[in-house]
Design a protein around this motif. Structure first.
Motif, PDB file in Angstrom:
ATOM      1  N   SER A 122       0.886  -1.159   0.111  1.00 43.79           N
ATOM      2  CA  SER A 122       0.179  -0.077  -0.078  1.00 43.79           C
ATOM      3  C   SER A 122       0.678   1.083  -0.048  1.00 43.79           C
ATOM      4  O   SER A 122       0.166   2.348   0.474  1.00 43.79           O
ATOM      5  CB  SER A 122      -0.805   0.044   0.998  1.00 43.79           C
ATOM      6  N   ASP A 123       1.866   1.178  -0.412  1.00 44.62           N
ATOM      7  CA  ASP A 123       3.046   2.355  -0.651  1.00 44.62           C
ATOM      8  C   ASP A 123       3.383   2.881   0.464  1.00 44.62           C
ATOM      9  O   ASP A 123       4.300   3.926   0.355  1.00 44.62           O
ATOM     10  CB  ASP A 123       2.250   3.339  -1.732  1.00 44.62           C
ATOM     11  N   ASN A 124       2.891   2.522   1.677  1.00 40.82           N
ATOM     12  CA  ASN A 124       3.623   3.082   2.885  1.00 40.82           C
ATOM     13  C   ASN A 124       4.283   2.092   3.789  1.00 40.82           C
ATOM     14  O   ASN A 124       4.684   2.473   5.156  1.00 40.82           O
ATOM     15  CB  ASN A 124       2.454   3.767   3.617  1.00 40.82           C
ATOM     16  N   CYS A 125       4.427   0.862   3.639  1.00 42.16           N
ATOM     17  CA  CYS A 125       4.660  -0.107   4.615  1.00 42.16           C
ATOM     18  C   CYS A 125       5.861  -1.289   3.872  1.00 42.16           C
ATOM     19  O   CYS A 125       5.498  -1.684   2.838  1.00 42.16           O
ATOM     20  CB  CYS A 125       3.623  -1.113   5.075  1.00 42.16           C
ATOM     21  N   TYR A 126       6.964  -1.019   4.194  1.00 43.34           N
ATOM     22  CA  TYR A 126       8.216  -1.662   3.864  1.00 43.34           C
ATOM     23  C   TYR A 126       8.487  -3.127   4.422  1.00 43.34           C
ATOM     24  O   TYR A 126       8.741  -2.905   5.818  1.00 43.34           O
ATOM     25  CB  TYR A 126       9.332  -0.678   3.557  1.00 43.34           C
ATOM     26  N   VAL A 127       8.558  -4.198   3.945  1.00 42.41           N
ATOM     27  CA  VAL A 127       8.860  -5.217   4.808  1.00 42.41           C
ATOM     28  C   VAL A 127      10.183  -5.882   4.026  1.00 42.41           C
ATOM     29  O   VAL A 127      10.373  -5.922   2.987  1.00 42.41           O
ATOM     30  CB  VAL A 127       7.702  -6.407   4.531  1.00 42.41           C
ATOM     31  N   ARG A 128      10.930  -6.015   5.070  1.00 43.73           N
ATOM     32  CA  ARG A 128      12.331  -6.529   4.782  1.00 43.73           C
ATOM     33  C   ARG A 128      12.699  -7.619   5.632  1.00 43.73           C
ATOM     34  O   ARG A 128      12.261  -7.512   6.862  1.00 43.73           O
ATOM     35  CB  ARG A 128      13.398  -5.526   4.529  1.00 43.73           C
ATOM     36  N   ALA A 129      13.894  -8.344   5.125  1.00 40.84           N
ATOM     37  CA  ALA A 129      14.623  -9.245   6.045  1.00 40.84           C
ATOM     38  C   ALA A 129      15.691  -8.594   6.763  1.00 40.84           C
ATOM     39  O   ALA A 129      15.929  -7.507   6.498  1.00 40.84           O
ATOM     40  CB  ALA A 129      14.858 -10.435   5.323  1.00 40.84           C
ATOM     41  N   THR A 130      16.383  -9.190   7.754  1.00 41.18           N
ATOM     42  CA  THR A 130      17.477  -8.693   8.587  1.00 41.18           C
ATOM     43  C   THR A 130      18.706  -8.394   7.714  1.00 41.18           C
ATOM     44  O   THR A 130      19.362  -7.470   7.925  1.00 41.18           O
ATOM     45  CB  THR A 130      17.777  -9.593   9.549  1.00 41.18           C
ATOM     46  N   PHE A 131      18.565  -9.012   6.413  1.00 43.12           N
ATOM     47  CA  PHE A 131      19.949  -8.922   5.523  1.00 43.12           C
ATOM     48  C   PHE A 131      19.729  -8.004   4.536  1.00 43.12           C
ATOM     49  O   PHE A 131      20.377  -7.675   3.524  1.00 43.12           O
ATOM     50  CB  PHE A 131      20.338 -10.072   5.104  1.00 43.12           C
ATOM     51  N   HIS A 132      18.360  -7.325   4.426  1.00 44.61           N
ATOM     52  CA  HIS A 132      18.216  -6.126   3.455  1.00 44.61           C
ATOM     53  C   HIS A 132      18.424  -4.708   4.215  1.00 44.61           C
ATOM     54  O   HIS A 132      18.427  -4.479   5.480  1.00 44.61           O
ATOM     55  CB  HIS A 132      16.805  -6.088   2.973  1.00 44.61           C
ATOM     56  N   GLU A 133      18.836  -3.725   3.405  1.00 46.17           N
ATOM     57  CA  GLU A 133      18.950  -2.309   3.935  1.00 46.17           C
ATOM     58  C   GLU A 133      17.826  -1.685   4.429  1.00 46.17           C
ATOM     59  O   GLU A 133      16.704  -1.741   3.808  1.00 46.17           O
ATOM     60  CB  GLU A 133      19.857  -1.444   2.777  1.00 46.17           C
ATOM     61  N   PRO A 134      17.846  -1.005   5.271  1.00 50.69           N
ATOM     62  CA  PRO A 134      16.555  -0.323   5.557  1.00 50.69           C
ATOM     63  C   PRO A 134      16.222   1.017   4.811  1.00 50.69           C
ATOM     64  O   PRO A 134      16.992   1.509   3.881  1.00 50.69           O
ATOM     65  CB  PRO A 134      17.274   0.613   7.073  1.00 50.69           C
ATOM     66  N   GLN A 135      15.040   1.257   4.882  1.00 56.10           N
ATOM     67  CA  GLN A 135      14.339   2.175   3.889  1.00 56.10           C
ATOM     68  C   GLN A 135      13.398   3.107   4.624  1.00 56.10           C
ATOM     69  O   GLN A 135      12.271   3.171   4.792  1.00 56.10           O
ATOM     70  CB  GLN A 135      13.608   1.700   2.671  1.00 56.10           C
ATOM     71  N   PRO A 136      14.192   4.101   5.512  1.00 61.70           N
ATOM     72  CA  PRO A 136      13.295   4.778   6.474  1.00 61.70           C
ATOM     73  C   PRO A 136      12.396   5.971   5.813  1.00 61.70           C
ATOM     74  O   PRO A 136      11.667   6.505   6.458  1.00 61.70           O
ATOM     75  CB  PRO A 136      14.392   5.839   7.012  1.00 61.70           C
ATOM     76  N   GLN A 137      12.280   6.071   4.603  1.00 63.05           N
ATOM     77  CA  GLN A 137      11.403   6.899   3.933  1.00 63.05           C
ATOM     78  C   GLN A 137       9.958   6.318   3.938  1.00 63.05           C
ATOM     79  O   GLN A 137       8.925   7.191   3.597  1.00 63.05           O
ATOM     80  CB  GLN A 137      11.820   7.185   2.524  1.00 63.05           C
ATOM     81  N   TYR A 138       9.774   5.036   4.269  1.00 61.49           N
ATOM     82  CA  TYR A 138       8.312   4.572   4.432  1.00 61.49           C
ATOM     83  C   TYR A 138       7.739   4.830   5.742  1.00 61.49           C
ATOM     84  O   TYR A 138       8.686   4.787   6.715  1.00 61.49           O
ATOM     85  CB  TYR A 138       8.540   2.948   4.165  1.00 61.49           C
ATOM     86  N   GLN A 139       6.419   5.027   5.892  1.00 58.96           N
ATOM     87  CA  GLN A 139       6.079   5.154   7.179  1.00 58.96           C
ATOM     88  C   GLN A 139       5.964   4.145   8.130  1.00 58.96           C
ATOM     89  O   GLN A 139       6.460   4.319   9.316  1.00 58.96           O
ATOM     90  CB  GLN A 139       4.401   5.749   7.104  1.00 58.96           C
TER      91      GLN A 139
END
Length: 277
Positions: A91-108
Motif C-alpha cells: 500500500s505504498d507506505n509499508c516496507y517489509v524486509r529481512a534482516t539482511f536487507h538495507e533499511p528504507q526509512p522513507q516509508y511510514q
C-alpha cells in the motif's frame, strides 16, 4: 526440529492451479512454501509428514505434477530465504524486509522479519491482503488477537499503527519463537506470543481479531473467536478461496453473530471483514 522438503515441478501450470495445490498442502500440514525455477518447494515437520496423504492430493489434481521428497536440516531454511526473500512494499507506505536487507526509512512503516520456517512475510496474497486491511483500519489503542500468527507480521504492523496490546498465537513452536524474535527486531514491547491453538486464547476481550489460517481451521475456531470479541469488534479472515469458501465462511460466521462487511481478492485468494453484532 527436522523438516521434509517436497519439491514440485510442472510442465505447465496456471497460477490459480498452483494456489489451489498450496491450499490443499496446507490442509495436510505443510506450513511453508518457496518458489523454485520449475515450480515450488513445500516444507512440513518430519513427524507430521504422511506420504499417503500427499499422494491422495496429487492423484486428485487435474494437471500433471512431479514431486520429490527429502529430509533437510532446519538450518538450510535461512539460506533458502536469503535466496528467495526480496523486500516488499504494501500500500505504498509499508516496507517489509529481512534482516539482511538495507533499511528504507522513507516509508511510514518498516517491518523487519526473520522468517525461518514461519509463515508470513507479506509475499503471499493472503498476508498482503490482511496487511492492507490493517493499514486501512484504525487500530489505535485496540486490543488485538493474531491467530495463526506465523512470523507475527500482522500483529507487529498493528502495534506500529498504535494497537494497545497484541496476543499472537500459533501451534507451531517455530512460529511461536519467531514471533518473539520478530517483535524484538521491531522494538515491539506490547506483543505476547503464545504456543498453542484456540485452547490458549486468553479469557479476556479483544477489539480486533486477525486470523489468516485456512478454511477448515477457521470453521472450527470461529466460535472461540467470537466468545472473546467485543460487541462491535472486528474480525479479519483470510487463508481461503472466493469459491466456494467465502460463502461457507459467511454462513458459519452468521451463526455466531458476525456480519459480513466486504472482502478483498488477489488471484483466487480472499480476505474478508466481519463485525460482531
Amino acid at each position: 526440529m527436522d523438516y521434509i522438503q517436497v519439491s514440485f515441478s510442472f510442465e505447465q501450470i496456471e497460477e490459480y492451479q498452483q494456489d489451489l495445490l498450496v491450499g490443499q498442502l496446507a490442509e495436510i500440514g505443510f506450513d511453508s512454501f518457496v518458489d523454485s525455477t520449475k515450480g515450488f518447494d513445500a516444507f512440513i515437520i518430519a513427524d507430521q509428514f504422511e506420504e499417503t496423504k500427499l499422494k491422495e492430493v496429487v492423484e486428485e489434481l487435474d494437471f500433471a505434477v512431479r514431486y520429490e521428497a527429502q529430509e533437510i536440516a532446519p538450518q538450510n531454511w535461512n539460506e533458502e530465504w536469503e535466496k528467495n526473500f526480496s523486500p516488499l512494499i504494501i500500500s505504498d507506505n509499508c516496507y517489509v524486509r529481512a534482516t539482511f536487507h538495507e533499511p528504507q526509512p522513507q516509508y511510514q512503516y518498516e517491518i523487519v522479519i526473520d522468517p525461518k520456517m514461519a509463515f508470513g512475510t507479506g509475499h503471499h496474497q493472503t498476508t498482503t491482503m490482511m496487511m492492507q486491511y490493517v493499514l486501512e483500519t484504525d487500530v489505535t489503542d485496540a486490543s488485538v488477537l493474531d491467530m495463526g500468527a506465523g512470523t507475527a507480521i500482522l500483529g507487529i504492523l498493528a502495534a506500529k499503527r498504535g494497537a494497545k496490546d497484541i496476543v499472537a498465537i500459533d501451534y507451531d513452536e517455530v512460529c511461536y519463537l519467531s514471533a518473539i524474535e520478530n517483535a524484538k527486531l521491531n522494538a515491539i514491547e506490547n506483543l505476547v506470543s503464545l504456543h498453542g491453538s484456540k485452547e490458549v486464547i486468553p479469557q479476556t476481550t479483544f477489539d480486533i481479531i486477525l486470523a489468516n489460517i485456512n478454511r477448515n481451521i477457521l470453521l472450527d475456531q470461529i466460535e472461540s473467536y467470537t466468545a472473546v470479541l467485543k460487541n462491535g469488534g472486528l474480525i479479519l479472515f483470510s487463508g481461503f478461496y472466493e469459491t466456494p469458501d467465502l460463502d461457507i465462511i459467511k454462513s458459519h460466521a452468521e451463526q455466531y453473530g458476525l456480519v459480513y462487511q466486504n472482502h478483498k481478492k488477489m488471484g483466487d485468494w480472499v480476505a474478508a471483514k466481519f463485525v460482531k453484532k
